[in-house]
Every structure is written in structure tokens, then in C-alpha cells.
Design a protein around this motif. Sequence first.
Motif, PDB file in Angstrom:
ATOM      1  N   MET A 298      29.273  12.091 -44.642  1.00 27.88           N
ATOM      2  CA  MET A 298      27.859  11.736 -44.544  1.00 27.88           C
ATOM      3  C   MET A 298      27.611  10.285 -44.939  1.00 27.88           C
ATOM      4  O   MET A 298      26.620   9.682 -44.520  1.00 27.88           O
ATOM      5  CB  MET A 298      27.026  12.661 -45.448  1.00 27.88           C
ATOM      6  CG  MET A 298      27.241  14.143 -45.186  1.00 27.88           C
ATOM      7  SD  MET A 298      26.953  14.597 -43.457  1.00 27.88           S
ATOM      8  CE  MET A 298      25.195  14.264 -43.301  1.00 27.88           C
ATOM      9  N   TYR A 299      28.525   9.738 -45.732  1.00 30.42           N
ATOM     10  CA  TYR A 299      28.396   8.345 -46.161  1.00 30.42           C
ATOM     11  C   TYR A 299      29.759   7.823 -46.552  1.00 30.42           C
ATOM     12  O   TYR A 299      30.546   8.519 -47.203  1.00 30.42           O
ATOM     13  CB  TYR A 299      27.437   8.231 -47.358  1.00 30.42           C
ATOM     14  CG  TYR A 299      27.344   6.827 -47.933  1.00 30.42           C
ATOM     15  CD1 TYR A 299      26.511   5.874 -47.367  1.00 30.42           C
ATOM     16  CD2 TYR A 299      28.106   6.468 -49.051  1.00 30.42           C
ATOM     17  CE1 TYR A 299      26.426   4.584 -47.894  1.00 30.42           C
ATOM     18  CE2 TYR A 299      28.028   5.183 -49.576  1.00 30.42           C
ATOM     19  CZ  TYR A 299      27.198   4.252 -49.000  1.00 30.42           C
ATOM     20  OH  TYR A 299      27.128   2.977 -49.508  1.00 30.42           O
ATOM     21  N   TYR A 300      30.056   6.595 -46.162  1.00 28.07           N
ATOM     22  CA  TYR A 300      31.246   5.879 -46.622  1.00 28.07           C
ATOM     23  C   TYR A 300      30.867   4.432 -46.859  1.00 28.07           C
ATOM     24  O   TYR A 300      30.381   3.747 -45.951  1.00 28.07           O
ATOM     25  CB  TYR A 300      32.368   5.942 -45.581  1.00 28.07           C
ATOM     26  CG  TYR A 300      33.543   5.037 -45.908  1.00 28.07           C
ATOM     27  CD1 TYR A 300      34.281   5.224 -47.065  1.00 28.07           C
ATOM     28  CD2 TYR A 300      33.871   3.978 -45.065  1.00 28.07           C
ATOM     29  CE1 TYR A 300      35.345   4.390 -47.374  1.00 28.07           C
ATOM     30  CE2 TYR A 300      34.937   3.136 -45.367  1.00 28.07           C
ATOM     31  CZ  TYR A 300      35.675   3.338 -46.527  1.00 28.07           C
ATOM     32  OH  TYR A 300      36.721   2.511 -46.830  1.00 28.07           O
ATOM     33  N   GLY A 301      31.031   3.971 -48.078  1.00 28.47           N
ATOM     34  CA  GLY A 301      30.676   2.598 -48.397  1.00 28.47           C
ATOM     35  C   GLY A 301      30.570   2.386 -49.889  1.00 28.47           C
ATOM     36  O   GLY A 301      31.107   3.165 -50.691  1.00 28.47           O
ATOM     37  N   SER A 302      29.850   1.369 -50.282  1.00 29.98           N
ATOM     38  CA  SER A 302      29.727   0.992 -51.687  1.00 29.98           C
ATOM     39  C   SER A 302      28.928   2.025 -52.470  1.00 29.98           C
ATOM     40  O   SER A 302      28.003   2.655 -51.945  1.00 29.98           O
ATOM     41  CB  SER A 302      29.038  -0.374 -51.805  1.00 29.98           C
ATOM     42  OG  SER A 302      29.733  -1.359 -51.075  1.00 29.98           O
ATOM     43  N   LEU A 303      29.278   2.166 -53.728  1.00 30.05           N
ATOM     44  CA  LEU A 303      28.545   3.048 -54.632  1.00 30.05           C
ATOM     45  C   LEU A 303      27.100   2.586 -54.773  1.00 30.05           C
ATOM     46  O   LEU A 303      26.156   3.378 -54.693  1.00 30.05           O
ATOM     47  CB  LEU A 303      29.251   3.059 -55.990  1.00 30.05           C
ATOM     48  CG  LEU A 303      28.563   3.760 -57.153  1.00 30.05           C
ATOM     49  CD1 LEU A 303      28.446   5.245 -56.875  1.00 30.05           C
ATOM     50  CD2 LEU A 303      29.341   3.516 -58.443  1.00 30.05           C
ATOM     51  N   ASN A 304      26.941   1.293 -54.985  1.00 27.57           N
ATOM     52  CA  ASN A 304      25.624   0.667 -55.109  1.00 27.57           C
ATOM     53  C   ASN A 304      25.777  -0.807 -54.744  1.00 27.57           C
ATOM     54  O   ASN A 304      26.815  -1.207 -54.210  1.00 27.57           O
ATOM     55  CB  ASN A 304      25.057   0.851 -56.527  1.00 27.57           C
ATOM     56  CG  ASN A 304      26.037   0.388 -57.605  1.00 27.57           C
ATOM     57  OD1 ASN A 304      26.726  -0.633 -57.467  1.00 27.57           O
ATOM     58  ND2 ASN A 304      26.120   1.145 -58.689  1.00 27.57           N
ATOM     59  N   ASP A 305      24.760  -1.607 -55.036  1.00 24.09           N
ATOM     60  CA  ASP A 305      24.845  -3.028 -54.668  1.00 24.09           C
ATOM     61  C   ASP A 305      25.086  -3.922 -55.874  1.00 24.09           C
ATOM     62  O   ASP A 305      24.820  -5.123 -55.826  1.00 24.09           O
ATOM     63  CB  ASP A 305      23.582  -3.473 -53.925  1.00 24.09           C
ATOM     64  CG  ASP A 305      22.326  -3.418 -54.795  1.00 24.09           C
ATOM     65  OD1 ASP A 305      22.395  -2.920 -55.949  1.00 24.09           O
ATOM     66  OD2 ASP A 305      21.262  -3.864 -54.322  1.00 24.09           O
ATOM     67  N   ARG A 306      25.622  -3.357 -56.950  1.00 26.98           N
ATOM     68  CA  ARG A 306      25.882  -4.177 -58.136  1.00 26.98           C
ATOM     69  C   ARG A 306      27.039  -5.144 -57.902  1.00 26.98           C
ATOM     70  O   ARG A 306      27.037  -6.267 -58.390  1.00 26.98           O
ATOM     71  CB  ARG A 306      26.174  -3.291 -59.354  1.00 26.98           C
ATOM     72  CG  ARG A 306      26.180  -4.059 -60.668  1.00 26.98           C
ATOM     73  CD  ARG A 306      26.256  -3.127 -61.862  1.00 26.98           C
ATOM     74  NE  ARG A 306      27.520  -2.425 -61.902  1.00 26.98           N
ATOM     75  CZ  ARG A 306      28.647  -2.943 -62.411  1.00 26.98           C
ATOM     76  NH1 ARG A 306      28.667  -4.177 -62.882  1.00 26.98           N
ATOM     77  NH2 ARG A 306      29.751  -2.234 -62.442  1.00 26.98           N
ATOM     78  N   GLN A 307      28.063  -4.687 -57.153  1.00 29.74           N
ATOM     79  CA  GLN A 307      29.198  -5.538 -56.850  1.00 29.74           C
ATOM     80  C   GLN A 307      29.234  -5.836 -55.358  1.00 29.74           C
ATOM     81  O   GLN A 307      29.303  -4.919 -54.546  1.00 29.74           O
ATOM     82  CB  GLN A 307      30.511  -4.855 -57.241  1.00 29.74           C
ATOM     83  CG  GLN A 307      30.673  -4.599 -58.725  1.00 29.74           C
ATOM     84  CD  GLN A 307      32.054  -4.080 -59.055  1.00 29.74           C
ATOM     85  OE1 GLN A 307      32.943  -4.817 -59.427  1.00 29.74           O
ATOM     86  NE2 GLN A 307      32.234  -2.785 -58.901  1.00 29.74           N
TER      87      GLN A 307
END
Length: 241
Positions: free
Chosen positions: A189-198
Motif C-alpha cells: 500500500m506504501y513504499y517510501g520514506s517513514l516521514n520527511d525528517r530525513q
Amino acid sequence: MSFTKRYKLLFVTAVSALALAACSDQGADEHADMNHDGMDHASMDHGSMDHSGHEGMEMANANTPSYGAAEYVADFTLMGSDGQMHTLSDHSDAPAVVLMTHGVGCPIVRNAVTDYKELAAQFEDQGIPFYMINSNIQDDIDELAADAELYSITMPILDDEDQSVGRQMGYDRTAQIYVLDPSDDFRVMYYGSLNDRQTYERQRNEAQNHFAAEVLNQMLAGEEVTVTAPAIRAGCMINFL
């Protein structure tokens, strides 16, 4: 280190030595004229990458393309850093399964561990299992266990020893999140960054967008998942043979 990973590491080391020997035969003028600034992951020969130590792993950069993930994740059984075997299909009744790609010594992973543990704690009462998965040829189960102890990683780090799981999942770098839907044959359902902190060459003190948490909230609410991953994603590259 297991025989399988040791064999692969020796193989890549030998290829690297041959590549270095070939490069040493080139003229100094030709070497001076080469421009490596625009080199991306797709154009690099895996044999020329440094596998000699964890700190030598290649970092993703602004020119590194994102290859995307598989649409579904096939069932697997892997040994975890907790000394137990873990099977994906055991969670067929869970509302979601979350995986984060791991690499020993990757600074992006180390910086993301706290956020990932907070995400797991946020949804611990929802019956959602959280794992990390390591497909690096240079990392073995003892190192995964040591990493888990050093950084107080409570969820199991799964050892994809022959790289077959990571390959079929289609991931290309560490510190990325997979959110799977068990009710739809473990669809991604989703593949990518955990959040936008890094992000590439930048790290915020606090995240402004919590991509994985938003996906899980949408799934738990029975809503359509509308969250998309950012185009540029920080991480350390996984080297598949």
C-alpha cells in the motif's frame, strides 16, 4: 558470517579487485578528465562499489533514481535478530504489516530508528506487527542482533540471507517503509520514506509529514490510501547479486 554471505562477499571483493586493476591501466589524463558528479545508481557497476566495510556503503543522492516496489510481497520465513523464525503469512489477520529496510552501519537507518520505534508504539494497540528487514550481503545475523541491542530495537530485524526476499520486494535502499495489506494478499500500500525528517543532504529536528502513520490511519479507517512517497528518498543502497 554465514557461508552464503561469505561466498557472495568474496565474489564481489574479487570483482572489485579486477575492476580496480583494469582502472589502473588507464592513462592519467583520461582519469583526470572523468566527471563522476553526475553518476547515478543505474549507471554504476555493482562490482566497483566498496563492500569492504559497513561505512563504505553507497549513499543515495539527488541523482539516484527510485525503482519502485513490487505490487505484492510473497510469503517468506526469515530468521530474526531475536533468534526466532518469522513468517509473513502468520499475520494474515492483522490490519497491516510494516517493514523497514535495514542496513548495519547505515547512518540514515540509525537516525530513523527512533522515529520507527515511535511509530510502532503509536500503533501497538492496533495489532499491527512491525519488522525491519536486512538484505545486505555484508551483514549477518550476529551483527543484526548486536545492532538491535545497541539501538534498543525491539522489533525483530529479519535476515534475508540469500537476498531473495529483498529482490522480489523490489527495494533498492535502506531506511524505507513498506506498509502491506494482509487482507489483499499482502499488497504493498506504501513504499517510501517513514516521514520527511530525513531527506537528501538535509535533516530536520522534527518531521512535518508523517507518511507511514498517515497510511496506517487511512487503512485502519477503511479509507483509500492516498499517501505517496516523495521522489527523493534518503538511504544507503542495497547491492543485489
